[in-house]
Design a protein around this motif. Structure first.
Motif, PDB file in Angstrom:
ATOM      1  N   ASP A  85      -8.238  -9.239  -1.057  1.00 42.60           N
ATOM      2  CA  ASP A  85      -7.484  -8.691  -2.173  1.00 42.60           C
ATOM      3  C   ASP A  85      -7.269  -7.202  -1.928  1.00 42.60           C
ATOM      4  O   ASP A  85      -8.203  -6.500  -1.525  1.00 42.60           O
ATOM      5  CB  ASP A  85      -8.251  -8.916  -3.480  1.00 42.60           C
ATOM      6  N   VAL A  86      -6.042  -6.735  -2.180  1.00 43.03           N
ATOM      7  CA  VAL A  86      -5.663  -5.348  -1.871  1.00 43.03           C
ATOM      8  C   VAL A  86      -5.079  -4.684  -3.114  1.00 43.03           C
ATOM      9  O   VAL A  86      -4.276  -5.285  -3.827  1.00 43.03           O
ATOM     10  CB  VAL A  86      -4.615  -5.314  -0.729  1.00 43.03           C
ATOM     11  N   LYS A 102      -9.576  -2.710  -0.295  1.00 42.90           N
ATOM     12  CA  LYS A 102      -9.553  -4.169  -0.220  1.00 42.90           C
ATOM     13  C   LYS A 102     -10.963  -4.697  -0.390  1.00 42.90           C
ATOM     14  O   LYS A 102     -11.951  -3.980  -0.174  1.00 42.90           O
ATOM     15  CB  LYS A 102      -8.960  -4.657   1.092  1.00 42.90           C
ATOM     16  N   TRP A 159      -4.875  -6.600   6.325  1.00 43.13           N
ATOM     17  CA  TRP A 159      -4.940  -7.802   5.489  1.00 43.13           C
ATOM     18  C   TRP A 159      -5.985  -8.793   5.968  1.00 43.13           C
ATOM     19  O   TRP A 159      -6.248  -9.791   5.287  1.00 43.13           O
ATOM     20  CB  TRP A 159      -3.568  -8.471   5.435  1.00 43.13           C
TER      21      TRP A 159
END
Length: 185
Positions: A85-86, A102, A159
């Motif tokens: 999650d960012v 993140k 990511w």
């Protein structure tokens, strides 16, 4: 019941892990309790619950925002699978403007992430068939909906997935570059 709170490098973004009580049957956890969240410094009044299923590992959803007057804080948890999650700070005048943090959020860990208003938000799935549920403190408005390019080189977000194999929507693939983004926050 208690909450474990971990502030990330941008302290307004927090990883929240509620206590779990396990036995031979499985576990019980209280995923949200308004008073406990208030005691932990999270005062958002949630008005809507959302849920998504991402069938493919490496699915990216983001970077999304809702502009004022429909800006949204989010409390994100994973019901099945795992995500990176960012959150990207886009609050004008913030010392961390344009910076991102993140956290890995998973069903197994039972952790959640709180992302306040004024942040871009997105996630990448680390497993197939990942189910994400999140609370928001304002209603969706199509007119206030926006996104910034998830793989913008100016942001250089890690990511945690193979970017060349990422699955993204047409909307997310054609989002505005961060350099061209005029923050409404």
């Amino acid at each position: 019941m208690s909450l474990e709170i971990v502030e990330l490098e941008i302290p307004d973004v927090k990883v929240v892990t509620p206590a779990r009580f396990a036995d031979a049957r499985g576990y019980f956890t209280e995923t949200y309790n308004r008073q406990r969240f208030l005691d932990a410094g999270i005062s958002a009044e949630f008005v809507q619950d959302n849920q998504s299923l991402s069938v493919t590992k490496g699915t990216v959803r983001g970077l999304h925002f809702q502009a004022p007057p429909f800006a949204q804080a989010k409390l994100v948890r994973v019901l099945q699978g795992a995500i990176v999650d960012v959150a990207v700070d886009v609050r004008k005048g913030s010392p961390t403007f344009g910076k991102w943090v993140k956290a890995e959020i998973s069903a197994e860990a039972g952790n959640q992430i709180y992302v306040p208003q004024g942040f871009l938000h997105g996630f990448a799935t680390l497993e197939a068939d990942t189910v994400v549920a999140y609370k928001v403190d304002n209603y969706y408005s199509k007119e206030c909906d926006g996104s910034v390019l998830w793989n913008d080189p100016d942001l250089a977000i890690d990511w945690g997935i193979d970017l060349s194999a990422a699955m993204v929507s047409e909307k997310d693939a054609s989002a505005v570059r961060f350099a061209d983004f005029a923050s409404p926050f």
